[in-house]
Write an enzyme that holds these catalytic residues in place. Sequence first.
Site, PDB file in Angstrom:
ATOM      1  N   GLY A  80      38.600  22.881  90.264  1.00 53.65           N
ATOM      2  CA  GLY A  80      37.275  22.281  90.191  1.00 53.65           C
ATOM      3  C   GLY A  80      37.307  20.993  89.377  1.00 53.65           C
ATOM      4  O   GLY A  80      38.290  20.719  88.664  1.00 53.65           O
ATOM      5  N   TYR A  98      30.717  35.754  86.002  1.00 55.17           N
ATOM      6  CA  TYR A  98      30.762  37.124  85.506  1.00 55.17           C
ATOM      7  C   TYR A  98      29.775  37.976  86.287  1.00 55.17           C
ATOM      8  O   TYR A  98      28.834  37.462  86.905  1.00 55.17           O
ATOM      9  CB  TYR A  98      30.466  37.178  83.997  1.00 55.17           C
ATOM     10  CG  TYR A  98      29.100  36.654  83.639  1.00 55.17           C
ATOM     11  CD1 TYR A  98      28.928  35.313  83.312  1.00 55.17           C
ATOM     12  CD2 TYR A  98      27.977  37.489  83.637  1.00 55.17           C
ATOM     13  CE1 TYR A  98      27.673  34.812  82.990  1.00 55.17           C
ATOM     14  CE2 TYR A  98      26.728  37.001  83.319  1.00 55.17           C
ATOM     15  CZ  TYR A  98      26.585  35.665  82.995  1.00 55.17           C
ATOM     16  OH  TYR A  98      25.357  35.177  82.682  1.00 55.17           O
ATOM     17  N   LYS A 120      21.683  21.242  80.849  1.00 54.02           N
ATOM     18  CA  LYS A 120      22.765  20.952  79.897  1.00 54.02           C
ATOM     19  C   LYS A 120      22.978  19.450  79.681  1.00 54.02           C
ATOM     20  O   LYS A 120      23.336  19.026  78.587  1.00 54.02           O
ATOM     21  CB  LYS A 120      24.069  21.601  80.367  1.00 54.02           C
ATOM     22  CG  LYS A 120      24.051  23.128  80.274  1.00 54.02           C
ATOM     23  CD  LYS A 120      25.408  23.693  80.645  1.00 54.02           C
ATOM     24  CE  LYS A 120      25.435  25.197  80.454  1.00 54.02           C
ATOM     25  NZ  LYS A 120      26.778  25.759  80.611  1.00 54.02           N
ATOM     26  N   THR A 145      21.012  26.368  79.295  1.00 48.09           N
ATOM     27  CA  THR A 145      21.732  26.709  80.516  1.00 48.09           C
ATOM     28  C   THR A 145      21.186  25.866  81.665  1.00 48.09           C
ATOM     29  O   THR A 145      20.355  24.968  81.469  1.00 48.09           O
ATOM     30  CB  THR A 145      21.691  28.245  80.754  1.00 48.09           C
ATOM     31  OG1 THR A 145      22.532  28.541  81.861  1.00 48.09           O
ATOM     32  CG2 THR A 145      20.297  28.760  80.994  1.00 48.09           C
ATOM     33  N   LYS A 160      21.590  36.739  79.893  1.00 46.80           N
ATOM     34  CA  LYS A 160      22.027  37.835  79.008  1.00 46.80           C
ATOM     35  C   LYS A 160      21.976  37.400  77.539  1.00 46.80           C
ATOM     36  O   LYS A 160      22.238  38.204  76.650  1.00 46.80           O
ATOM     37  CB  LYS A 160      23.482  38.207  79.330  1.00 46.80           C
ATOM     38  CG  LYS A 160      23.731  38.633  80.767  1.00 46.80           C
ATOM     39  CD  LYS A 160      23.691  40.140  80.878  1.00 46.80           C
ATOM     40  CE  LYS A 160      24.098  40.638  82.252  1.00 46.80           C
ATOM     41  NZ  LYS A 160      22.954  40.951  83.086  1.00 46.80           N
ATOM     42  N   ASN A 218      40.948  19.944  92.912  1.00 49.56           N
ATOM     43  CA  ASN A 218      39.570  20.037  93.395  1.00 49.56           C
ATOM     44  C   ASN A 218      39.529  19.843  94.908  1.00 49.56           C
ATOM     45  O   ASN A 218      40.388  19.190  95.485  1.00 49.56           O
ATOM     46  CB  ASN A 218      38.710  18.968  92.715  1.00 49.56           C
ATOM     47  CG  ASN A 218      37.233  19.212  92.905  1.00 49.56           C
ATOM     48  OD1 ASN A 218      36.780  20.352  92.785  1.00 49.56           O
ATOM     49  ND2 ASN A 218      36.477  18.173  93.211  1.00 49.56           N
ATOM     50  N   ARG A 219      38.511  20.453  95.542  1.00 53.87           N
ATOM     51  CA  ARG A 219      38.311  20.278  96.989  1.00 53.87           C
ATOM     52  C   ARG A 219      38.223  18.784  97.318  1.00 53.87           C
ATOM     53  O   ARG A 219      38.856  18.302  98.241  1.00 53.87           O
ATOM     54  CB  ARG A 219      37.018  21.027  97.379  1.00 53.87           C
ATOM     55  CG  ARG A 219      36.683  21.042  98.827  1.00 53.87           C
ATOM     56  CD  ARG A 219      35.513  21.959  99.064  1.00 53.87           C
ATOM     57  NE  ARG A 219      34.313  21.538  98.312  1.00 53.87           N
ATOM     58  CZ  ARG A 219      33.167  22.197  98.303  1.00 53.87           C
ATOM     59  NH1 ARG A 219      33.052  23.321  98.987  1.00 53.87           N
ATOM     60  NH2 ARG A 219      32.136  21.762  97.626  1.00 53.87           N
ATOM     61  N   LYS A 241      37.603  13.320  92.755  1.00 59.52           N
ATOM     62  CA  LYS A 241      36.892  13.717  91.534  1.00 59.52           C
ATOM     63  C   LYS A 241      37.866  14.229  90.479  1.00 59.52           C
ATOM     64  O   LYS A 241      37.696  13.979  89.287  1.00 59.52           O
ATOM     65  CB  LYS A 241      35.855  14.801  91.851  1.00 59.52           C
ATOM     66  CG  LYS A 241      34.486  14.215  92.180  1.00 59.52           C
ATOM     67  CD  LYS A 241      33.530  15.247  92.717  1.00 59.52           C
ATOM     68  CE  LYS A 241      32.969  16.203  91.696  1.00 59.52           C
ATOM     69  NZ  LYS A 241      32.019  17.154  92.317  1.00 59.52           N
ATOM     70  N   GLY A 288      31.146  20.293  85.949  1.00 64.91           N
ATOM     71  CA  GLY A 288      30.809  20.498  84.544  1.00 64.91           C
ATOM     72  C   GLY A 288      31.627  21.598  83.882  1.00 64.91           C
ATOM     73  O   GLY A 288      32.040  21.452  82.724  1.00 64.91           O
TER      74      GLY A 288
HETATM   75  P1  ATR Z   1      29.648  23.217  87.619  1.00 64.80           P
HETATM   76  O1  ATR Z   1      28.770  22.588  86.611  1.00 64.80           O
HETATM   77  O2  ATR Z   1      29.469  24.698  87.784  1.00 64.80           O
HETATM   78  O3  ATR Z   1      31.084  22.848  87.456  1.00 64.80           O
HETATM   79  P2  ATR Z   1      29.333  21.280  89.724  1.00 64.80           P
HETATM   80  O4  ATR Z   1      29.403  20.189  88.731  1.00 64.80           O
HETATM   81  O5  ATR Z   1      28.328  21.226  90.810  1.00 64.80           O
HETATM   82  O6  ATR Z   1      29.117  22.681  89.025  1.00 64.80           O
HETATM   83  O7  ATR Z   1      30.793  21.424  90.374  1.00 64.80           O
HETATM   84  C1  ATR Z   1      31.073  22.405  91.301  1.00 64.80           C
HETATM   85  C2  ATR Z   1      32.579  22.428  91.522  1.00 64.80           C
HETATM   86  O8  ATR Z   1      32.904  23.520  92.376  1.00 64.80           O
HETATM   87  C3  ATR Z   1      33.109  21.190  92.216  1.00 64.80           C
HETATM   88  O9  ATR Z   1      34.416  20.943  91.717  1.00 64.80           O
HETATM   89  C4  ATR Z   1      33.136  21.626  93.685  1.00 64.80           C
HETATM   90  O10 ATR Z   1      34.061  20.906  94.472  1.00 64.80           O
HETATM   91  P3  ATR Z   1      33.664  19.480  95.110  1.00 64.80           P
HETATM   92  O11 ATR Z   1      33.735  18.483  94.014  1.00 64.80           O
HETATM   93  O12 ATR Z   1      34.644  19.266  96.196  1.00 64.80           O
HETATM   94  O13 ATR Z   1      32.245  19.661  95.653  1.00 64.80           O
HETATM   95  C5  ATR Z   1      33.589  23.043  93.519  1.00 64.80           C
HETATM   96  N1  ATR Z   1      33.267  23.936  94.656  1.00 64.80           N
HETATM   97  C6  ATR Z   1      32.076  24.456  94.970  1.00 64.80           C
HETATM   98  N2  ATR Z   1      32.175  25.284  96.046  1.00 64.80           N
HETATM   99  C7  ATR Z   1      33.497  25.291  96.396  1.00 64.80           C
HETATM  100  C8  ATR Z   1      34.259  25.967  97.394  1.00 64.80           C
HETATM  101  N3  ATR Z   1      33.667  26.797  98.280  1.00 64.80           N
HETATM  102  N4  ATR Z   1      35.588  25.755  97.462  1.00 64.80           N
HETATM  103  C9  ATR Z   1      36.185  24.918  96.578  1.00 64.80           C
HETATM  104  N5  ATR Z   1      35.532  24.256  95.592  1.00 64.80           N
HETATM  105  C10 ATR Z   1      34.200  24.441  95.505  1.00 64.80           C
END
Ligand code: ATR
Length: 279
Positions: free
Chosen positions: A129, A223, A68, A64, A16, A153-154, A158, A132
């Site tokens: 999370g 979004y 990045k 993007t 966008k 975070n899951r 991390k 990034g």
């Molecule tokens: P971004 O740059 O968008 O932050 P990333 O660096 O790949 O992308 O990080 C993705 C984040 O989303 C991570 O914190 C990931 O959790 P993990 O570190 O456990 O992988 C989190 N994430 C992605 N899918 C998820 C889900 N279904 N439930 C919970 N956390 C999720």
Amino acid sequence: MPDRYAVIGHPIAHSKSPLIHGLFAQATGQDMTYDMIDGGAEPGGFDRALASFRTAGGRGLNVTLPFKLQALAAATQASDDARLAGAANALRFDGERIEAQNFDGIGLVRDIEHNLGLPLAGKRVLLLGAGGATRGALLPLARAGVARLVLANRTAAKATGLAREAAPHLGGCVVEGGGLADLTASDTFELVINATSSSLSGEAPAVPASAFASAALAYDMVYGKGLTPFLKAAQAARCARVADGVGMLVEQAAEAFAWWRGVRPDTRDVLARLTVPLV
Ligand code: ATR
């Protein structure tokens, strides 16, 4: 000759940014063009595209996914926000200098405080999370005066690692990291932000309903996805208000525009045009 700007990514057709910057340029009377560049999937594609854009007189780029990190690596100067984020979303070219910025977190804070009317000073914030998107939000949230920032975070390790790394940079903001599963009923927040990529796969991070119960706002950084599973969970837990990241998108663009052109565009009309009702 108009000054040249562009957004680079792969894929890029969905962006966008050309629409947003085109509207900003029109509204502020700036003589500039704003294009899209597909950096491709080949190794070295970003660096080649960057070099040819600069050779052709380009003045600045938005960056993007997935470039990045490479954008930060290519920079000769980087802001604190870009360095802690480990990523740049905007570049500015001045002779041999390549300056890097990351306006995502600043855009998030501006959207929450100015558009949604929630002052952040003194607040307890749950940031979901540890990737990034989370990294980019840390310094701007701390600068806005957030009192306590919990990174959940899951993958717990991390978030604990990121909290440890970020703590020395966040001034008076107390930061803690842990697993989603570690959140207990006594952990309550005034703001819950989803910075995971879960919404892109139609999922929600496993957050206990109690985390939303006293929240004034649940914010999903994605979004155009309507009510995501995260936002639905917040509503079901009686969170007062929900918002997606369209305002963050528009505000980070306005910050980049101001950095490039020295004039900050009004964002209201553009935001109204891009907002999709959350249903
Ligand atoms: P971004 O740059 O968008 O932050 P990333 O660096 O790949 O992308 O990080 C993705 C984040 O989303 C991570 O914190 C990931 O959790 P993990 O570190 O456990 O992988 C989190 N994430 C992605 N899918 C998820 C889900 N279904 N439930 C919970 N956390 C999720």
